[in-house]
Write an enzyme that holds these catalytic residues in place. Sequence first.
Site, PDB file in Angstrom:
ATOM      1  N   HIS A 248      36.884  40.952  17.875  1.00  0.00           N
ATOM      2  CA  HIS A 248      35.437  40.906  18.064  1.00  0.00           C
ATOM      3  C   HIS A 248      34.866  39.734  17.266  1.00  0.00           C
ATOM      4  O   HIS A 248      35.425  39.333  16.246  1.00  0.00           O
ATOM      5  CB  HIS A 248      34.799  42.207  17.581  1.00  0.00           C
TER       6      HIS A 248
ATOM      7  N   CYS B 209      33.488  47.119  13.533  1.00  0.00           N
ATOM      8  CA  CYS B 209      32.919  45.961  12.839  1.00  0.00           C
ATOM      9  C   CYS B 209      31.953  46.396  11.739  1.00  0.00           C
ATOM     10  O   CYS B 209      31.918  45.783  10.670  1.00  0.00           O
ATOM     11  CB  CYS B 209      32.242  45.033  13.836  1.00  0.00           C
TER      12      CYS B 209
ATOM     13  N   CYS C 263      29.978  47.033  16.753  1.00  0.00           N
ATOM     14  CA  CYS C 263      30.618  48.312  17.056  1.00  0.00           C
ATOM     15  C   CYS C 263      30.972  49.024  15.742  1.00  0.00           C
ATOM     16  O   CYS C 263      30.927  48.414  14.672  1.00  0.00           O
ATOM     17  CB  CYS C 263      31.869  48.087  17.909  1.00  0.00           C
TER      18      CYS C 263
ATOM     19  N   GLU D 269      32.335  39.434  15.244  1.00  0.00           N
ATOM     20  CA  GLU D 269      32.001  39.708  13.837  1.00  0.00           C
ATOM     21  C   GLU D 269      33.263  39.767  12.980  1.00  0.00           C
ATOM     22  O   GLU D 269      33.308  39.219  11.878  1.00  0.00           O
ATOM     23  CB  GLU D 269      31.244  41.039  13.715  1.00  0.00           C
TER      24      GLU D 269
END
Length: 161
Positions: free
Chosen positions: A54, A89, A86, A56
């Site tokens: 992801h 993260c 999410c 992040e």
Amino acid sequence: MENNDAYILEALKEAEKAAERGNYGIGAVVVLEDKIISRAGNEVISRGIVPWAHAEFLALDNLKGSEFDDMFQYKSMALYSTLAPCPMCWGRMIVSGLREVVYGADDDPATQDYGKSIPEIFREHAPSIRRIEGDIGQRCVEIFLATKDDVDKYFFRQNED
């Protein structure tokens, strides 16, 4: 334009690059003392189906081994993401000790308001959390939605094999 808007616009550039590579249109930048020190776009597909890639997560990974990889500096950092992070993260950001998380999109029915799904134990230690309003937030929604269906189909089809 506020710095928040400028940083989200930089995260949007990363989201656009991610979308061009066939990933979800999500981007993130990490800021320390009004300077972008890391940036990344989602790479879940382009890394060969890597579920944790992801934006992040990758933006924080980019700090490993750098001059900024110091737990005391993390407390002064802000992470800007085009989409509400999410739960995975969020956990990473909380453990990292970031000062603030600012994101652009969460209000579209096709997305989830992950901010509400943070377990209470995480909320006790969560950084300051803000969402960007207006046109820029809408652009964050649009780039994510432009990629979501195709990437979902590809990702879940590959995981079935």
